[in-house]
Design a protein around this motif. Structure first.
Motif, mmCIF file in Angstrom:
data_model
loop_
_atom_site.group_PDB
_atom_site.id
_atom_site.type_symbol
_atom_site.label_atom_id
_atom_site.label_comp_id
_atom_site.label_asym_id
_atom_site.label_seq_id
_atom_site.Cartn_x
_atom_site.Cartn_y
_atom_site.Cartn_z
ATOM 1 N N ASN A 8 0.785 -1.235 0.000
ATOM 2 C CA ASN A 8 0.000 0.000 0.000
ATOM 3 C C ASN A 8 0.816 1.284 0.000
ATOM 4 O O ASN A 8 0.233 2.344 0.076
ATOM 5 C CB ASN A 8 -0.970 -0.001 1.184
ATOM 6 N N HIS A 9 2.128 1.212 -0.080
ATOM 7 C CA HIS A 9 2.875 2.470 -0.186
ATOM 8 C C HIS A 9 3.719 2.462 -1.464
ATOM 9 O O HIS A 9 4.408 1.507 -1.766
ATOM 10 C CB HIS A 9 3.717 2.753 1.068
ATOM 11 N N GLN A 10 3.559 3.547 -2.212
ATOM 12 C CA GLN A 10 4.227 3.649 -3.494
ATOM 13 C C GLN A 10 5.649 4.146 -3.317
ATOM 14 O O GLN A 10 5.907 5.090 -2.582
ATOM 15 C CB GLN A 10 3.475 4.586 -4.437
ATOM 16 N N LYS A 11 6.550 3.493 -4.006
ATOM 17 C CA LYS A 11 7.939 3.924 -4.047
ATOM 18 C C LYS A 11 8.157 4.656 -5.357
ATOM 19 O O LYS A 11 7.646 4.257 -6.400
ATOM 20 C CB LYS A 11 8.876 2.726 -3.951
ATOM 21 N N GLU A 12 8.895 5.725 -5.295
ATOM 22 C CA GLU A 12 9.137 6.537 -6.483
ATOM 23 C C GLU A 12 10.437 6.124 -7.156
ATOM 24 O O GLU A 12 11.448 5.895 -6.496
ATOM 25 C CB GLU A 12 9.197 8.016 -6.110
ATOM 26 N N ILE A 13 10.396 6.084 -8.457
ATOM 27 C CA ILE A 13 11.573 5.805 -9.273
ATOM 28 C C ILE A 13 12.200 7.147 -9.639
ATOM 29 O O ILE A 13 11.489 8.072 -10.039
ATOM 30 C CB ILE A 13 11.181 5.067 -10.573
ATOM 31 N N GLY A 14 13.503 7.247 -9.528
ATOM 32 C CA GLY A 14 14.184 8.476 -9.911
ATOM 33 C C GLY A 14 14.076 8.732 -11.402
ATOM 34 O O GLY A 14 14.006 7.793 -12.205
ATOM 35 N N ASP A 15 14.056 9.990 -11.782
ATOM 36 C CA ASP A 15 13.913 10.367 -13.191
ATOM 37 C C ASP A 15 15.014 9.791 -14.077
ATOM 38 O O ASP A 15 14.787 9.521 -15.249
ATOM 39 C CB ASP A 15 13.897 11.889 -13.344
ATOM 40 N N GLU A 16 16.193 9.625 -13.545
ATOM 41 C CA GLU A 16 17.335 9.143 -14.336
ATOM 42 C C GLU A 16 17.637 7.667 -14.102
ATOM 43 O O GLU A 16 18.600 7.137 -14.648
ATOM 44 C CB GLU A 16 18.579 9.978 -14.016
ATOM 45 N N ALA A 17 16.834 6.990 -13.302
ATOM 46 C CA ALA A 17 17.114 5.605 -12.928
ATOM 47 C C ALA A 17 16.767 4.624 -14.046
ATOM 48 O O ALA A 17 15.800 4.817 -14.783
ATOM 49 C CB ALA A 17 16.324 5.241 -11.676
ATOM 50 N N PHE A 18 17.566 3.592 -14.155
ATOM 51 C CA PHE A 18 17.288 2.457 -15.022
ATOM 52 C C PHE A 18 17.290 1.205 -14.161
ATOM 53 O O PHE A 18 18.275 0.936 -13.475
ATOM 54 C CB PHE A 18 18.352 2.308 -16.122
ATOM 55 N N ILE A 19 16.211 0.484 -14.191
ATOM 56 C CA ILE A 19 16.097 -0.773 -13.457
ATOM 57 C C ILE A 19 16.313 -1.879 -14.484
ATOM 58 O O ILE A 19 15.598 -1.961 -15.478
ATOM 59 C CB ILE A 19 14.717 -0.912 -12.803
ATOM 60 N N THR A 20 17.300 -2.732 -14.240
ATOM 61 C CA THR A 20 17.679 -3.735 -15.221
ATOM 62 C C THR A 20 17.704 -5.126 -14.607
ATOM 63 O O THR A 20 18.221 -5.310 -13.505
ATOM 64 C CB THR A 20 19.083 -3.421 -15.785
ATOM 65 N N THR A 21 17.128 -6.074 -15.351
ATOM 66 C CA THR A 21 17.233 -7.478 -14.975
ATOM 67 C C THR A 21 17.426 -8.300 -16.234
ATOM 68 O O THR A 21 17.042 -7.901 -17.331
ATOM 69 C CB THR A 21 15.975 -7.999 -14.231
ATOM 70 N N LYS A 22 18.018 -9.473 -16.036
ATOM 71 C CA LYS A 22 18.138 -10.474 -17.085
ATOM 72 C C LYS A 22 17.550 -11.765 -16.531
ATOM 73 O O LYS A 22 17.629 -12.029 -15.324
ATOM 74 C CB LYS A 22 19.602 -10.708 -17.463
ATOM 75 N N THR A 23 16.942 -12.549 -17.436
ATOM 76 C CA THR A 23 16.403 -13.848 -17.018
ATOM 77 C C THR A 23 16.854 -14.926 -17.995
ATOM 78 O O THR A 23 17.279 -14.639 -19.113
ATOM 79 C CB THR A 23 14.858 -13.855 -16.971
ATOM 80 N N ASP A 24 16.690 -16.169 -17.551
ATOM 81 C CA ASP A 24 16.924 -17.289 -18.455
ATOM 82 C C ASP A 24 15.663 -17.511 -19.291
ATOM 83 O O ASP A 24 14.716 -16.715 -19.234
ATOM 84 C CB ASP A 24 17.344 -18.538 -17.666
ATOM 85 N N LEU A 25 15.628 -18.579 -20.034
ATOM 86 C CA LEU A 25 14.507 -18.841 -20.929
ATOM 87 C C LEU A 25 13.189 -19.097 -20.205
ATOM 88 O O LEU A 25 12.117 -18.939 -20.782
ATOM 89 C CB LEU A 25 14.829 -20.036 -21.840
ATOM 90 N N LYS A 26 13.257 -19.480 -18.956
ATOM 91 C CA LYS A 26 12.037 -19.746 -18.180
ATOM 92 C C LYS A 26 11.623 -18.561 -17.310
ATOM 93 O O LYS A 26 10.711 -18.669 -16.510
ATOM 94 C CB LYS A 26 12.225 -20.999 -17.329
ATOM 95 N N GLY A 27 12.318 -17.431 -17.450
ATOM 96 C CA GLY A 27 11.956 -16.243 -16.688
ATOM 97 C C GLY A 27 12.568 -16.176 -15.299
ATOM 98 O O GLY A 27 12.178 -15.341 -14.490
ATOM 99 N N ARG A 28 13.549 -17.027 -15.027
ATOM 100 C CA ARG A 28 14.245 -16.978 -13.735
ATOM 101 C C ARG A 28 15.344 -15.921 -13.805
ATOM 102 O O ARG A 28 16.125 -15.885 -14.760
ATOM 103 C CB ARG A 28 14.827 -18.339 -13.377
ATOM 104 N N ILE A 29 15.419 -15.105 -12.781
ATOM 105 C CA ILE A 29 16.360 -13.988 -12.745
ATOM 106 C C ILE A 29 17.802 -14.497 -12.678
ATOM 107 O O ILE A 29 18.139 -15.314 -11.828
ATOM 108 C CB ILE A 29 16.060 -13.054 -11.553
ATOM 109 N N THR A 30 18.630 -13.991 -13.602
ATOM 110 C CA THR A 30 20.056 -14.320 -13.617
ATOM 111 C C THR A 30 20.916 -13.105 -13.284
ATOM 112 O O THR A 30 22.093 -13.246 -12.970
ATOM 113 C CB THR A 30 20.487 -14.875 -15.000
#
Length: 171
Positions: A8-30
């Motif tokens: 119930n509480h919103q977190k703000e993303i910075g204007d210059e921020a980049f959130i990056t993730t990579k996953t395998d073929l099944k969508g598991r975070i690598t």
């Protein structure tokens, strides 16, 4: 994360921020960059090897992810507005770009997502759309009814999904 957490509480993303993730073929975070770890209030050990839907917020319609998977499995990029949950009961909105990671032969070896702060005016417009999609999905029509709703919405605006989403983000 607990499925009965309030988020119930919103977190703000910075204007210059980049959130990056990579996953395998099944969508598991690598891979998860520091900003992703910080915003979801997690450690690498909380995420690496886990399915990316570990941060999926209950307010997200299933059809958005069906569309996402359809596109990236065909090596097409997709942009989407996504509301994610955090490990400390919060949530945040992002404008996501998801693509396939390819090897030198053009084979998909995983997926890559870069997210930025979502335009707040776009979020205001997308919330009622997602709420309607969720309502349709829960009423027994499933993702098919949600898909029809989006198709009708796009036809009403005489536009494509990509154009609609990108114009919302640009404001």
């Amino acid at each position: 994360m607990s499925s009965n957490m309030l988020y119930n509480h919103q977190k703000e993303i910075g204007d210059e921020a980049f959130i990056t993730t990579k996953t395998d073929l099944k969508g598991r975070i690598t891979y998860a960059n520091r900003y992703f770890l910080d915003i979801v209030n997690a450690k690498n050990s909380d995420l690496i090897g886990k399915n990316h839907n570990v941060v999926r917020h209950l307010d997200m319609p299933k059809y958005v992810f069906k569309l996402l998977w359809e596109r990236i499995k065909k090596k097409e990029e997709i942009f989407a507005f996504v509301k994610n949950a955090t490990f400390d009961g919060g949530y945040y909105w992002v404008f996501a770009n998801v693509t396939s990671s390819l090897d030198e032969n053009g084979n998909i070896i995983g997926y890559y997502s870069v997210r930025r702060k979502a335009n707040p005016k776009a979020v205001e417009k997308i919330i009622p759309i997602y709420q309607k999609m969720l309502e349709l999905e829960k009423m027994g029509g499933g993702m098919e009814s949600s898909q029809r709703y989006i198709a009708d919405l796009l036809a009403t605006h005489n536009t494509t999904y990509d154009r609609f989403i990108n114009e919302l983000q640009r404001g």
